[in-house]
Design a protein around this motif. Structure first.
Motif, PDB file in Angstrom:
ATOM      1  N   LYS A 129     -11.369  10.979  10.422  1.00  0.00           N
ATOM      2  CA  LYS A 129     -11.834   9.801  11.151  1.00  0.00           C
ATOM      3  C   LYS A 129     -12.154   8.625  10.227  1.00  0.00           C
ATOM      4  N   ASP A 130     -12.800   8.892   9.099  1.00  0.00           N
ATOM      5  CA  ASP A 130     -13.205   7.801   8.207  1.00  0.00           C
ATOM      6  C   ASP A 130     -12.030   7.170   7.454  1.00  0.00           C
ATOM      7  N   LYS A 131     -10.870   7.835   7.510  1.00  0.00           N
ATOM      8  CA  LYS A 131      -9.699   7.292   6.791  1.00  0.00           C
ATOM      9  C   LYS A 131      -8.673   6.658   7.760  1.00  0.00           C
ATOM     10  N   GLN A 132      -8.949   6.750   9.069  1.00  0.00           N
ATOM     11  CA  GLN A 132      -7.930   6.343  10.055  1.00  0.00           C
ATOM     12  C   GLN A 132      -7.591   4.849   9.981  1.00  0.00           C
ATOM     13  N   ARG A 133      -8.617   3.999   9.865  1.00  0.00           N
ATOM     14  CA  ARG A 133      -8.349   2.558   9.838  1.00  0.00           C
ATOM     15  C   ARG A 133      -7.546   2.179   8.597  1.00  0.00           C
ATOM     16  N   GLU A 134      -7.922   2.764   7.487  1.00  0.00           N
ATOM     17  CA  GLU A 134      -7.202   2.521   6.219  1.00  0.00           C
ATOM     18  C   GLU A 134      -5.726   2.934   6.359  1.00  0.00           C
ATOM     19  N   ARG A 135      -5.514   4.087   7.005  1.00  0.00           N
ATOM     20  CA  ARG A 135      -4.148   4.588   7.223  1.00  0.00           C
ATOM     21  C   ARG A 135      -3.381   3.660   8.171  1.00  0.00           C
ATOM     22  N   ALA A 136      -4.078   3.120   9.194  1.00  0.00           N
ATOM     23  CA  ALA A 136      -3.430   2.210  10.146  1.00  0.00           C
ATOM     24  C   ALA A 136      -2.952   0.941   9.430  1.00  0.00           C
ATOM     25  N   ILE A 137      -3.775   0.415   8.518  1.00  0.00           N
ATOM     26  CA  ILE A 137      -3.396  -0.786   7.753  1.00  0.00           C
ATOM     27  C   ILE A 137      -2.184  -0.468   6.871  1.00  0.00           C
ATOM     28  N   GLU A 138      -2.229   0.708   6.248  1.00  0.00           N
ATOM     29  CA  GLU A 138      -1.116   1.149   5.384  1.00  0.00           C
ATOM     30  C   GLU A 138       0.191   1.238   6.192  1.00  0.00           C
ATOM     31  N   LEU A 139       0.091   1.782   7.416  1.00  0.00           N
ATOM     32  CA  LEU A 139       1.280   1.910   8.274  1.00  0.00           C
ATOM     33  C   LEU A 139       1.825   0.548   8.676  1.00  0.00           C
ATOM     34  N   LEU A 140       0.921  -0.383   9.019  1.00  0.00           N
ATOM     35  CA  LEU A 140       1.360  -1.732   9.390  1.00  0.00           C
ATOM     36  C   LEU A 140       2.137  -2.368   8.244  1.00  0.00           C
ATOM     37  N   GLU A 141       1.615  -2.214   7.020  1.00  0.00           N
ATOM     38  CA  GLU A 141       2.304  -2.797   5.854  1.00  0.00           C
ATOM     39  C   GLU A 141       3.628  -2.082   5.587  1.00  0.00           C
ATOM     40  N   THR A 142       3.667  -0.785   5.880  1.00  0.00           N
ATOM     41  CA  THR A 142       4.906  -0.012   5.699  1.00  0.00           C
ATOM     42  C   THR A 142       6.022  -0.540   6.597  1.00  0.00           C
ATOM     43  N   VAL A 143       5.651  -0.972   7.827  1.00  0.00           N
ATOM     44  CA  VAL A 143       6.684  -1.472   8.760  1.00  0.00           C
ATOM     45  C   VAL A 143       6.864  -2.993   8.670  1.00  0.00           C
TER      46      VAL A 143
END
Length: 337
Positions: A129-143
């Motif tokens: 849960k504490d890493k989800q937002r960070e992962r979401a930002i990473e995914l946005l930059e990936t696409v």
């Protein structure tokens, strides 16, 4: 490309009941997918093409069990998906994701991009849960999007950007197979190219496998490794991309390929115009389903269902379902236009 079999579909059938009468009984069935078999290997892109209504999207939905298949076997990574109950299937969907045709209808308009991406991670427990937002930002930059766009809503984006969000959502649970259901057909041509290139890049980066459903042969030519051609719920030809475009065997495939425009006015190309309309999947023609529109059809085509087969003059892995492949290939049989 590895030859590990990731998905195997055998004799898949998807019939939809037609209700009628005073009591709402089933009076008939729409045979949307009828006896379809194929396999997908790890790391490849297998495309399914055909006219509207041929059963492409229904096949994808049946594999995901968004619609429960009427009959057949679906094995994913060696596991029988049809033997799983709903909660077990929900867990398996972590490995089987889908990108829908309409990027606006498939995103919740009341949720921000961040919520859309983290919701999937929460459901599948794929990221703490504490890493989800960070992962979401990473995914946005990936696409190819910006971190500050995470607090925006779907209506604030263009069609291409929404589809990138859809791709990021599919990636958020680290899937093995992504079913792209007409994933670029609602986009402008220039945006289509960007999204296709993005999908190819992500495939290499994350070792993804795609089942790519499309009706645009230009798109399919760009992204596929192998191609399945469907007509009225049946597979009529399977081959690798190069073989299918250079040496099509089934009369329907030849007609489809003849419709691709060539950007050179000097090149004269024979256009094969098929007679009549696609028959109804409620009562499909007997024998070969294409016989009502085929320029080579004979009596056997009306009574016997042709099997997918590979012949001596065809490359390994190339099969077509036509009674007259040999005689058409040798020129003994002339089209009845």
């Amino acid at each position: 490309m590895s030859q590990n079999e990731l998905l195997k579909v055998n004799h898949l059938k998807q019939y939809f009941p037609i209700k009628g009468g005073f009591l709402g009984k089933t009076v008939d069935q729409v045979k949307a997918v009828d006896n379809v078999s194929f396999e997908i290997y790890e790391g490849e892109t297998l495309s399914v093409v055909g006219e509207s209504g041929c059963g492409k999207s229904t096949t994808g939905r049946a594999i995901l069990r968004l619609d429960e298949p009427t009959d057949g076997d679906i094995k994913f990574d060696g596991e029988d998906l049809l033997s799983l109950n709903k909660s077990e299937m929900r867990k398996r969907r972590k490995n089987l994701q889908v990108i829908f045709q309409d990027p606006y209808a498939s995103l919740n308009p009341r949720q921000t991009v961040g919520k859309i991406l983290t919701e999937a991670m929460g459901i599948q427990n794929s990221v703490p849960k504490d890493k989800q937002r960070e992962r979401a930002i990473e995914l946005l930059e990936t696409v190819g999007m910006n971190a500050e766009q995470i607090n925006r809503y779907p209506h604030e984006f263009s069609g291409g950007q929404r589809q990138r969000i859809g791709i990021a959502r599919a990636l958020s649970v680290n899937p093995k197979l992504i079913i792209c259901d007409e994933a670029v057909s609602a986009l402008d041509v220039s945006v289509q190219a960007q999204v296709l290139n993005l999908l190819k890049k992500l495939q290499k980066q994350f070792n993804l496998t795609f089942l790519f459903i499309a009706h645009d042969l230009g798109v399919v030519r760009h992204i596929s490794d192998r191609i399945i051609v469907m007509y009225l719920g049946n597979v009529v030809e399977i081959a690798d991309k190069k073989t299918l475009f250079e040496n099509p065997q089934h009369p329907y495939t030849k007609a489809l390929l003849s419709a691709i425009p060539i950007p050179d006015p000097e090149v004269k190309k024979e256009r094969i115009i098929l007679q009549g309309d696609v028959p109804s999947p409620i009562s499909p023609p007997s024998g070969c389903r294409f016989h009502t529109r085929c320029p080579f059809a004979t009596e056997i085509c009306k009574t016997d269902v042709p099997e997918l087969r590979n012949l001596d003059h065809m490359k390994e892995g190339h099969s077509a379902a036509c009674h007259h492949i040999e005689t058409i290939e040798s020129g003994e049989m002339q089209a009845k236009y």
